[in-house]
Design a protein around this motif. Sequence first.
Motif, short mmCIF file in Angstrom:
data_model
loop_
_atom_site.label_atom_id
_atom_site.label_comp_id
_atom_site.label_asym_id
_atom_site.label_seq_id
_atom_site.Cartn_x
_atom_site.Cartn_y
_atom_site.Cartn_z
N ILE A 74 0.86 -1.19 0.00
CA ILE A 74 0.00 0.00 0.00
C ILE A 74 0.89 1.23 0.00
O ILE A 74 1.49 1.60 1.03
N ALA A 75 1.04 1.85 -1.18
CA ALA A 75 1.88 3.05 -1.28
C ALA A 75 1.13 4.23 -0.67
O ALA A 75 -0.10 4.30 -0.75
N PRO A 76 1.83 5.22 -0.07
CA PRO A 76 1.14 6.35 0.58
C PRO A 76 0.59 7.34 -0.44
O PRO A 76 1.16 7.51 -1.52
N ARG A 77 -0.52 8.00 -0.05
CA ARG A 77 -1.08 9.05 -0.92
C ARG A 77 -0.20 10.30 -0.81
O ARG A 77 -0.01 11.02 -1.75
N LEU A 78 0.31 10.56 0.42
CA LEU A 78 1.16 11.74 0.63
C LEU A 78 2.58 11.27 0.98
O LEU A 78 2.75 10.25 1.65
N LYS A 79 3.56 12.07 0.58
CA LYS A 79 4.96 11.66 0.73
C LYS A 79 5.35 11.41 2.19
O LYS A 79 6.14 10.53 2.51
N ARG A 80 4.75 12.21 3.12
CA ARG A 80 5.18 12.07 4.51
C ARG A 80 4.57 10.86 5.21
O ARG A 80 4.95 10.51 6.32
N LEU A 81 3.61 10.21 4.56
CA LEU A 81 2.99 9.02 5.18
C LEU A 81 3.83 7.78 4.88
O LEU A 81 4.57 7.74 3.90
N PRO A 82 3.70 6.73 5.73
CA PRO A 82 4.53 5.54 5.50
C PRO A 82 4.02 4.66 4.36
O PRO A 82 2.83 4.69 4.01
N TYR A 83 4.93 3.87 3.81
CA TYR A 83 4.63 2.84 2.81
C TYR A 83 4.44 1.56 3.61
O TYR A 83 5.29 1.19 4.43
N ARG A 84 3.29 0.85 3.39
CA ARG A 84 3.02 -0.34 4.20
C ARG A 84 2.98 -1.59 3.32
O ARG A 84 2.43 -1.55 2.21
N VAL A 85 3.57 -2.66 3.85
CA VAL A 85 3.49 -3.95 3.16
C VAL A 85 2.85 -4.94 4.12
O VAL A 85 3.33 -5.11 5.25
N HIS A 86 1.72 -5.57 3.68
CA HIS A 86 1.07 -6.58 4.52
C HIS A 86 1.77 -7.92 4.32
O HIS A 86 2.08 -8.29 3.19
N VAL A 87 2.03 -8.62 5.45
CA VAL A 87 2.62 -9.96 5.36
C VAL A 87 1.83 -10.89 6.28
O VAL A 87 1.14 -10.42 7.20
N HIS A 88 1.92 -12.21 6.04
CA HIS A 88 1.18 -13.13 6.92
C HIS A 88 1.89 -14.48 6.99
O HIS A 88 2.74 -14.81 6.15
N ASP A 89 1.54 -15.25 8.04
CA ASP A 89 1.87 -16.67 8.07
C ASP A 89 0.59 -17.39 8.48
O ASP A 89 -0.48 -16.76 8.56
N GLU A 90 0.69 -18.69 8.79
CA GLU A 90 -0.55 -19.44 9.05
C GLU A 90 -1.23 -19.03 10.36
O GLU A 90 -2.39 -19.38 10.60
N THR A 91 -0.54 -18.19 11.22
CA THR A 91 -1.16 -17.86 12.52
C THR A 91 -1.72 -16.45 12.57
O THR A 91 -2.40 -16.08 13.51
N GLY A 92 -1.37 -15.62 11.58
CA GLY A 92 -1.88 -14.24 11.64
C GLY A 92 -1.16 -13.36 10.65
O GLY A 92 -0.37 -13.82 9.82
N GLU A 93 -1.47 -12.02 10.74
CA GLU A 93 -0.79 -11.11 9.82
C GLU A 93 -0.25 -9.88 10.55
O GLU A 93 -0.63 -9.60 11.68
#
Length: 694
Positions: A74-93
């Motif tokens: 999930i790339a940020p809409r504004l430059k000062r906001l963080p870039y987030r990457v979702h990750v998971h395994d079989e127990t949660g994310e």
Amino acid sequence: MRPEVLFPLFAPIRSLPGIGPRLEKLVEKLAGPKVVDLCWHLPSGLVDRRKRPKIADLRDGEIVTVEVVVGLHIAPRLKRLPYRVHVHDETGEMQIVFFNPRADWLTKTMPEGATRILSGKVEFYQGQPQMTHPDHIVSPEEIASLPLLEAIYPLTAGVTLKPLQKATKAAVERAPELPEWQDGPWLKARGWLPWLASLHAAHAPESIDDLDPNAAARARLAFDELLANQLALGLVRLRMRRLPGRVIKGDGHLRAKVTSALPFALTMAQTNALAEIDADMGSDHRMLRLLQGDVGSGKTVVALLAMLNAVEAGFQAAMMAPTEILARQHYASLAPLCEAAGVRLELLSGREKGKRRTDVLEGLASGAIDILVGTHAVFQNDVAFKALGLAVVDEQHRFGVHQRLQLQAKGGAGTDILVMTATPIPRTLTLTAYGDMDVSRLNEKPPGRKPVDTRALPLERLDDVVEAMRRALARSAQIYWVCPLVEESDEIDAAAAEERYKHLHEIFGDVVGLVHGRMKAAEKDAAMARFEAGETRILVATTVIEVGVNVPTATVMVIEHAERFGLAQLHQLRGRVGRGADKSSCLLLYQAPLGETAAARIKIMRETEDGFRIAEEDLRLRGAGELLGTRQSGLPTFRIADVAVHGELLAAAYDDARMILERDPELESSRGKALRVLLYLFERDEAIRYLRSG
């Protein structure tokens, strides 16, 4: 010449990978300018990446390694906001967070659907685990490249961990195999590895226990450093012993006049110290002796009697003090005794000018002056003695070894040196700072000195203190009020003193005086003289009064913000009272609540007046680096050894060095040659010049 085998370690740090011009300056400030300096810059922490929990088991604040599948970016809409990457395994994310990353780099490093192993610190945000900027992102095939154990090094502003780790690793890899300089059976008994293996182990800790100063690898390196220090001091001492001295033996006629003029008999400790000094002066080698005595133990009298021994034998003597106030005070206390003995005493400080100075210089050159008391001014080139037999140096830790040698040179061949200190120093530190000297200790007070009643009060009871001062003034007491050590800065300390002076002046008027380090010498002397004469009854001061100030009529010492002072300093300050016949008291004013160390200091001050016990406690509470105050410590700085922790190793190094130099004074045996390499390794090159063949 430094042995060739050590050349790689003494290359500049810029020769290491990743150290460019900008980093070079910062790393130099942090560790030092040479490759070897990074070898001595040991890890202070450890990251253990062996922990491999599932997402459901993550805990806030832990450093972990997790195997996950990459999901949505999930790339940020504004430059000062963080870039987030979702990750998971079989127990949660969870989310992986980046600030200002290059999006193309991220999509390449963490493509959606791929399995990745991430290592970093977990933090919970709104109840969910997340990892910001993982330290490592690798694919399962690259797992071997992930450091499971990672040493953390002390850093400074502008230096980050990765480049420092890389440079330090390269520095340690450059370290060569060196000949073993330690005694084989000693190494075996300790379970220590050779030098190079110990260096590698110290930089590759496997558990928190390996970071302990007493862990095998670190203890071995600390012992190497302490042995180099003790060996260097031993060589200086050996050289002193070899240089021809002069036999100085007086007949005692001047001493007899002084001892009969003294209002008290010498203590047993003073008599013993004098016997040791006389034996040294009467031998044909040069004396280099330390006279250690607690506040008020009567060092000055011992020094005077030693100087009279030189005068009786037809020589001159000099006494050096670190400050003008102290020099004038020594002069004032010695003058009546010298007069009683018919000995000519003079003073030389930076303030003696013109005809007065010329007269003193002529008197020294002609031999008409028997004893000179002076400050650093004595080191000036135009100061020449006819026959300087004994030089007494007061408060040695304010003068360097070089100045001591300079003073010796003034006497031509074989001037004896007696060093005095009122700072009781624990035995371990005596070895590191004064290992080239013989030591005499004065451990009893002259008769008639009364104990000082020491109490502690919180600062909010200042009004009660002022009331108590009124009562003290009514019974004609004199009072010192020492202002807080704000920081090691005369300017700020002076401002604190001026503030308190104004406050007390409003209450008590002109009986309040002021003295601090920013005043001109003449102003300081005048303020002290008014207090000594009793014209002012309260003296507000910074720690300039710590050493040697002697006003027997002063019976009250108030130390404001006592929690900011070290134990040795509190003890020195308290020693300014209790010098006359009247009962004295010392009041420690502190800012509540007290920290653990400050509380321990105040407790010890209330329990004992024994300076040597206080010094041992101070070392335990503060460590060696701070013991004598940063400004004037003159102590060798150790990179690995910590004298507060390694006292037992220091004593062993002292014994070992003595034994080596007795058996092999030129370091010619195979162990001796290896020890030369050790001296070069720890940059004790000076000492090697003292070897006849070195």
